[in-house]
Design a protein around this motif. Structure first.
Motif, PDB file in Angstrom:
ATOM      1  N   LEU A   1       0.096   4.444  -9.241  1.00 55.83           N
ATOM      2  CA  LEU A   1       0.621   3.397  -8.361  1.00 55.83           C
ATOM      3  C   LEU A   1       2.072   3.097  -8.718  1.00 55.83           C
ATOM      4  O   LEU A   1       2.940   3.013  -7.836  1.00 55.83           O
ATOM      5  CB  LEU A   1      -0.227   2.128  -8.477  1.00 55.83           C
ATOM      6  CG  LEU A   1       0.336   0.851  -7.849  1.00 55.83           C
ATOM      7  CD1 LEU A   1       0.551   1.023  -6.347  1.00 55.83           C
ATOM      8  CD2 LEU A   1      -0.582  -0.327  -8.140  1.00 55.83           C
ATOM      9  N   GLN A   2       2.384   2.955  -9.994  1.00 52.23           N
ATOM     10  CA  GLN A   2       3.750   2.654 -10.424  1.00 52.23           C
ATOM     11  C   GLN A   2       4.716   3.776 -10.029  1.00 52.23           C
ATOM     12  O   GLN A   2       5.830   3.514  -9.570  1.00 52.23           O
ATOM     13  CB  GLN A   2       3.789   2.426 -11.943  1.00 52.23           C
ATOM     14  CG  GLN A   2       3.086   1.158 -12.364  1.00 52.23           C
ATOM     15  CD  GLN A   2       2.895   1.070 -13.870  1.00 52.23           C
ATOM     16  OE1 GLN A   2       2.669   2.075 -14.547  1.00 52.23           O
ATOM     17  NE2 GLN A   2       2.976  -0.152 -14.396  1.00 52.23           N
ATOM     18  N   VAL A   3       4.275   5.010 -10.187  1.00 50.20           N
ATOM     19  CA  VAL A   3       5.119   6.155  -9.811  1.00 50.20           C
ATOM     20  C   VAL A   3       5.403   6.117  -8.312  1.00 50.20           C
ATOM     21  O   VAL A   3       6.544   6.313  -7.874  1.00 50.20           O
ATOM     22  CB  VAL A   3       4.438   7.487 -10.211  1.00 50.20           C
ATOM     23  CG1 VAL A   3       5.140   8.676  -9.582  1.00 50.20           C
ATOM     24  CG2 VAL A   3       4.395   7.619 -11.733  1.00 50.20           C
ATOM     25  N   ARG A   4       4.401   5.828  -7.510  1.00 49.09           N
ATOM     26  CA  ARG A   4       4.592   5.765  -6.055  1.00 49.09           C
ATOM     27  C   ARG A   4       5.468   4.582  -5.652  1.00 49.09           C
ATOM     28  O   ARG A   4       6.297   4.705  -4.758  1.00 49.09           O
ATOM     29  CB  ARG A   4       3.240   5.715  -5.345  1.00 49.09           C
ATOM     30  CG  ARG A   4       2.503   7.042  -5.405  1.00 49.09           C
ATOM     31  CD  ARG A   4       1.191   6.977  -4.642  1.00 49.09           C
ATOM     32  NE  ARG A   4       0.463   8.217  -4.729  1.00 49.09           N
ATOM     33  CZ  ARG A   4       0.617   9.248  -3.902  1.00 49.09           C
ATOM     34  NH1 ARG A   4       1.477   9.192  -2.915  1.00 49.09           N
ATOM     35  NH2 ARG A   4      -0.087  10.344  -4.058  1.00 49.09           N
ATOM     36  N   LEU A   5       5.283   3.448  -6.293  1.00 50.18           N
ATOM     37  CA  LEU A   5       6.098   2.278  -5.968  1.00 50.18           C
ATOM     38  C   LEU A   5       7.577   2.549  -6.219  1.00 50.18           C
ATOM     39  O   LEU A   5       8.433   2.093  -5.458  1.00 50.18           O
ATOM     40  CB  LEU A   5       5.644   1.056  -6.790  1.00 50.18           C
ATOM     41  CG  LEU A   5       4.305   0.431  -6.391  1.00 50.18           C
ATOM     42  CD1 LEU A   5       3.894  -0.621  -7.419  1.00 50.18           C
ATOM     43  CD2 LEU A   5       4.363  -0.170  -4.993  1.00 50.18           C
ATOM     44  N   GLN A   6       7.886   3.301  -7.271  1.00 47.51           N
ATOM     45  CA  GLN A   6       9.294   3.607  -7.581  1.00 47.51           C
ATOM     46  C   GLN A   6       9.929   4.514  -6.543  1.00 47.51           C
ATOM     47  O   GLN A   6      11.146   4.561  -6.438  1.00 47.51           O
ATOM     48  CB  GLN A   6       9.422   4.242  -8.967  1.00 47.51           C
ATOM     49  CG  GLN A   6       9.467   3.224 -10.060  1.00 47.51           C
ATOM     50  CD  GLN A   6       9.989   3.799 -11.359  1.00 47.51           C
ATOM     51  OE1 GLN A   6      10.066   5.011 -11.543  1.00 47.51           O
ATOM     52  NE2 GLN A   6      10.360   2.926 -12.278  1.00 47.51           N
ATOM     53  N   GLN A   7       9.137   5.218  -5.763  1.00 48.10           N
ATOM     54  CA  GLN A   7       9.683   6.140  -4.766  1.00 48.10           C
ATOM     55  C   GLN A   7      10.226   5.410  -3.535  1.00 48.10           C
ATOM     56  O   GLN A   7      10.934   6.013  -2.733  1.00 48.10           O
ATOM     57  CB  GLN A   7       8.614   7.147  -4.328  1.00 48.10           C
ATOM     58  CG  GLN A   7       8.204   8.090  -5.431  1.00 48.10           C
ATOM     59  CD  GLN A   7       7.087   9.015  -5.007  1.00 48.10           C
ATOM     60  OE1 GLN A   7       6.981   9.393  -3.842  1.00 48.10           O
ATOM     61  NE2 GLN A   7       6.239   9.388  -5.951  1.00 48.10           N
TER      62      GLN A   7
ATOM     63  N   LEU B   1       0.983   7.471   2.474  1.00 48.59           N
ATOM     64  CA  LEU B   1       1.667   8.083   3.614  1.00 48.59           C
ATOM     65  C   LEU B   1       3.183   8.107   3.432  1.00 48.59           C
ATOM     66  O   LEU B   1       3.868   8.943   4.014  1.00 48.59           O
ATOM     67  CB  LEU B   1       1.342   7.311   4.904  1.00 48.59           C
ATOM     68  CG  LEU B   1      -0.052   7.497   5.463  1.00 48.59           C
ATOM     69  CD1 LEU B   1      -0.242   6.614   6.692  1.00 48.59           C
ATOM     70  CD2 LEU B   1      -0.314   8.952   5.820  1.00 48.59           C
ATOM     71  N   ARG B   2       3.704   7.195   2.629  1.00 48.42           N
ATOM     72  CA  ARG B   2       5.157   7.067   2.472  1.00 48.42           C
ATOM     73  C   ARG B   2       5.690   7.673   1.183  1.00 48.42           C
ATOM     74  O   ARG B   2       6.883   7.598   0.933  1.00 48.42           O
ATOM     75  CB  ARG B   2       5.522   5.582   2.541  1.00 48.42           C
ATOM     76  CG  ARG B   2       5.306   5.003   3.928  1.00 48.42           C
ATOM     77  CD  ARG B   2       5.373   3.493   3.952  1.00 48.42           C
ATOM     78  NE  ARG B   2       5.284   2.993   5.309  1.00 48.42           N
ATOM     79  CZ  ARG B   2       4.155   2.766   5.954  1.00 48.42           C
ATOM     80  NH1 ARG B   2       2.998   3.025   5.372  1.00 48.42           N
ATOM     81  NH2 ARG B   2       4.156   2.305   7.185  1.00 48.42           N
ATOM     82  N   THR B   3       4.816   8.208   0.349  1.00 51.50           N
ATOM     83  CA  THR B   3       5.247   8.754  -0.954  1.00 51.50           C
ATOM     84  C   THR B   3       4.578  10.095  -1.200  1.00 51.50           C
ATOM     85  O   THR B   3       3.732  10.524  -0.444  1.00 51.50           O
ATOM     86  CB  THR B   3       4.886   7.774  -2.090  1.00 51.50           C
ATOM     87  OG1 THR B   3       3.473   7.562  -2.084  1.00 51.50           O
ATOM     88  CG2 THR B   3       5.614   6.452  -1.942  1.00 51.50           C
TER      89      THR B   3
END
Length: 151
Positions: free
Chosen positions: A93-99, A148-150
């Protein structure tokens, strides 16, 4: 790119399910074919049961409803994440949020769902109009929208 993410998640889910089935269901020994040109070593032979009776019509050897089968394992990357949780799901989740720019810039990638992660999830939900999950909680709808966005 979306198809690759969905296929990858499906493949990972299939591997987890297959591993679970191998561990929790006794299928008996499996004989592997010998490589071409080699003879397989004879294995121990077990005597055939005497007078095996077929199941009654409409019956199977499977346990019926309500039988106590062990629960299926949770597929990695699924389930609800909330403040106080930790582990690989929170790390992802953290990796995706940073994208996503301006959402979790410079946030820690440590696998801990802290106040900063909650704030980023809340901001994501507001920015993209995600409804159906509790504010700041990474539920099924928020997960789908973020995936869908990452990548």
């Amino acid at each position: 790119m979306r198809v690759a993410a969905i296929v990858g998640l499906g493949a990972a889910s299939a591997l987890v399910l297959a591993a679970w089935l191998l561990v929790h269901h006794d299928a008996g020994p499996v004989a592997l074919p010998a490589p071409s040109g080699h003879r397989a070593a004879p294995g121990p032979e077990s005597p055939a049961p005497e007078n095996p009776s077929p199941p009654a019509p409409g019956r199977t050897d499977r346990p019926g409803p309500g039988a106590s089968d062990p629960p299926l394992p949770e597929i990695p990357g699924t389930g609800v994440l909330r403040p106080g949780d930790s582990g690989h799901g929170v790390y992802e989740l953290q990796v995706r949020l940073q994208q996503i720019p301006g959402l979790y810039d410079g946030g820690a990638i440590d696998g801990r769902y802290d106040a900063e992660v909650r704030a980023a999830v809340t901001l994501f939900q507001r920015r993209y109009g995600i409804r159906g999950d509790e504010s700041g909680v990474y539920g099924a709808r928020t997960r789908f929208a973020l995936m869908l966005r990452t990548k």
